[in-house]
Design an enzyme around this catalytic site. Structure first.
Site, short mmCIF file in Angstrom:
data_model
loop_
_atom_site.label_atom_id
_atom_site.label_comp_id
_atom_site.label_asym_id
_atom_site.label_seq_id
_atom_site.Cartn_x
_atom_site.Cartn_y
_atom_site.Cartn_z
CB THR A 86 -1.05 -0.36 1.13
OG1 THR A 86 -0.07 -0.07 2.64
CG2 THR A 86 -1.48 -0.81 0.63
CD GLU A 152 4.14 -9.47 10.83
OE1 GLU A 152 2.86 -9.78 10.67
OE2 GLU A 152 4.71 -9.22 11.25
CG ASN A 214 5.17 1.35 11.39
OD1 ASN A 214 6.14 1.23 12.26
ND2 ASN A 214 5.06 1.67 10.04
CB CYS A 266 7.36 1.08 6.80
SG CYS A 266 6.86 -0.49 5.62
CE LYS A 269 3.45 2.18 3.84
NZ LYS A 269 3.11 1.51 2.82
C1 UGA Z 1 9.32 -0.60 10.75
C2 UGA Z 1 9.18 -0.36 12.52
O1 UGA Z 1 9.92 -0.55 12.89
C3 UGA Z 1 8.13 -2.28 12.15
O2 UGA Z 1 7.58 -2.05 13.27
C4 UGA Z 1 7.08 -1.73 11.03
O3 UGA Z 1 6.98 -3.40 11.53
C5 UGA Z 1 8.03 -2.06 9.83
O4 UGA Z 1 8.62 -0.35 9.59
C6 UGA Z 1 6.09 -1.79 8.35
O5 UGA Z 1 5.74 -0.98 9.24
O6 UGA Z 1 6.66 -2.98 8.39
P1 UGA Z 1 11.81 -0.72 9.08
O7 UGA Z 1 11.35 0.15 8.23
O8 UGA Z 1 11.78 -2.48 8.83
O9 UGA Z 1 10.42 -1.66 10.50
O10 UGA Z 1 12.86 0.34 9.61
P2 UGA Z 1 13.53 0.20 11.23
O11 UGA Z 1 14.16 -0.35 11.73
O12 UGA Z 1 11.98 0.74 12.33
O13 UGA Z 1 14.32 1.50 11.05
C7 UGA Z 1 14.06 2.66 9.67
C8 UGA Z 1 15.13 4.00 10.04
O14 UGA Z 1 14.91 4.53 10.90
C9 UGA Z 1 15.42 3.44 9.31
O15 UGA Z 1 16.45 4.57 7.57
C10 UGA Z 1 16.88 3.40 10.47
O16 UGA Z 1 18.12 4.08 10.17
C11 UGA Z 1 16.12 4.54 11.20
N1 UGA Z 1 16.33 4.20 12.79
C12 UGA Z 1 15.61 3.35 13.56
C13 UGA Z 1 16.99 5.62 13.17
O17 UGA Z 1 18.16 6.93 12.55
N2 UGA Z 1 17.43 5.79 14.23
C14 UGA Z 1 16.98 3.83 15.58
O18 UGA Z 1 16.98 4.02 16.26
C15 UGA Z 1 15.65 4.01 14.66
#
Ligand code: UGA
Length: 439
Positions: A86, A152, A214, A266, A269
């Site tokens: 989506t 999820e 999120n 994610c 968006k």
């Molecule tokens: C995120 C959520 O963490 C998941 O719980 C959710 O299921 C998923 O989106 C989704 O909607 O499907 P994800 O996008 O895989 O997961 O990545 P994250 O590990 O959350 O990181 C997202 C972004 O934030 C990355 O660019 C990462 O570098 C950044 N980030 C993350 C930070 O800058 N600082 C942090 O402490 C954590």
């Protein structure tokens, strides 16, 4: 149990493999024939730790198959998970639900027996009743279908672990749902028996669980990055500060790493989609702070560009810049809304010559950012560079001895956008180093 997973992207392919791992007989469905062929051969069309091995194990055992046929999918099982993408609508904040409704419209006329449709795709709150209505309108078994909402929470790079050992299981139902709940409890039996908190709720709450989780995660990252701006103005160290704050259980250190901010398919968006939906519901004021969360996130990218310009005596024209990192975070080849690539592209547009290195994401980056140069070897990438930017914190970058780079680079300037390189080691090797939010 027999079940299907409709939509085999990051989420669906992982879910299908993990359901086979739990012992179910699974049919993954995707309308992209190429993806079906790759998955059917036991490989993931993207990089996710452990997924290739799991796909290979279950495609060869016969417990996991893939198809592009809705007829085969509808006939295969009476439990169908839907996990189609989506994305954000081009030029707007709202979600594009066309793939989701197309999938439901394709499936519905083929549902001739009672079935549970469990939706995992991330959507604006209020989507579940619309899906029920489409099913009721088009499915021969209309009044014997039950819609469940199963958001999820998996993260890319730990997707398998998050699916098999989630920190909670959320199941949202309409008021009449006794059969759907029993079917899903049976499907997730091993996960529930392992003690996973299982929360049964209504559709709207389940839909909002994902959106608000999120939004909170994005807010936490932007909070510490706003503090990083104060650190930059006052000479404090945001990395140490984040550690100090994290010791308070009410705050918690997880998901609060300062740096270049969040990207990926994610968080950005979903933040936008949540704001758009809140506005439609007349509750825009309730999420007005999320606009600032978004703005702080983008300011980190601009700050990195400004620091680069400062380091290069005020002009980027004709300068050679090396960027370590193209993926939106380590351990993935996903470059959707990658902060690292956004900064690299901006520097290129301002006249610099960019060489980007990444252990996994270069094939994807080449397709979307053809103007940039790429190098597989992060050390060779630094050849003749006027400036090195560390923008995605792959662990291997922390293990590179900066002495090996000192004579390769034209100038030994480093900007650490993720704050994970050892500043002292780099300084001892003769580098000037600036890190976001650190003195
Ligand atoms: C995120 C959520 O963490 C998941 O719980 C959710 O299921 C998923 O989106 C989704 O909607 O499907 P994800 O996008 O895989 O997961 O990545 P994250 O590990 O959350 O990181 C997202 C972004 O934030 C990355 O660019 C990462 O570098 C950044 N980030 C993350 C930070 O800058 N600082 C942090 O402490 C954590």
């Amino acid at each position: 149990m027999k079940l299907t997973v409709i939509g085999c992207g990051y989420l669906g392919a992982t879910h299908a493999a993990c359901m086979a791992e739990l012992g179910h007989e699974v049919l993954g469905m995707d309308s992209d024939m190429d993806k079906v062929a790759v998955l059917g051969s036991g490989k993931a069309p993207f990089h996710e730790r452990g997924l290739d091995e799991m796909l290979a194990r279950h495609t060869s055992s016969g417990r996991l198959k893939f198809t592009a046929s809705y007829a085969e999918t509808a006939a295969f099982a009476d439990l169908h998970f839907i996990s189609v993408g989506t994305p954000q609508q081009p030029g707007e904040h709202a979600y594009d639900l066309s793939h989701l409704f197309a999938a439901v419209r394709q499936l519905a006329p083929r549902l001739t027996a009672p079935a549970v449709i469990a939706v995992k795709s991330t959507v604006p709150v209020g989507t579940a009743p619309r899906i029920r209505d489409v099913l009721h309108e088009h499915a021969p078994a209309a009044d014997r279908l039950e819609v469940a909402w199963n958001p999820e929470f998996l993260r890319e790079s730990s997707a398998i672990e998050d699916t098999l050992r989630p920190d909670r299981l959320v199941l949202g139902f309409d008021s009449e749902h006794s059969w759907a709940e029993a079917v899903l409890r049976q499907c997730f039996e091993k996960i529930i028996e392992a003690g996973t908190p299982t929360l049964i709720t209504d559709w709207a709450t389940a839909e909002l669980a994902k959106a608000s989780a999120n939004a909170f995660l994005a807010t936490k990252i932007s909070f510490i990055n706003a503090i990083a701006e104060i650190c930059e103005a006052s000479g404090a160290d945001v990395t140490q500060l984040a550690g100090i704050l994290g010791h308070d259980d009410r705050i918690g250190g997880h998901g609060m790493r300062p740096g270049l901010g969040f990207g990926g398919g994610c968080l950005p968006k979903d933040l936008h989609g949540f704001m758009a939906r809140a506005g439609e519901l007349g509750a825009g004021q309730a999420v007005s702070m999320l606009r600032e969360v978004d703005a702080i996130n983008h300011r980190r990218r601009q700050r990195t560009v400004d620091l680069a310009r400062q380091q290069l005596d005020g002009t980027l024209l004709g300068k050679r810049i090396t960027v370590w990192g193209a993926a939106f975070k380590p351990h993935t080849d996903d470059i959707r809304d990658s902060p690292a690539l956004a900064v690299a592209q901006k520097l290129h547009d301002l006249g610099a010559t960019l060489t980007v290195s990444d252990p996994q994401a270069l094939d994807n980056a080449r397709k979307t950012h053809p103007d940039l140069d790429y190098a597989d070897d992060p050390i060779a990438a630094v050849q003749d560079a006027d400036l090195l930017l560390h923008l995605t914190e792959w662990p291997q970058y922390s293990h590179i001895d900066p002495h090996r780079l000192t004579t390769r680079a034209a100038h030994t300037h480093l900007i650490d956008g993720r704050g994970t390189l050892n500043a002292q080691t780099w300084r001892e090797a003769g580098w000037t180093i600036q890190a976001l939010g650190r003195p």
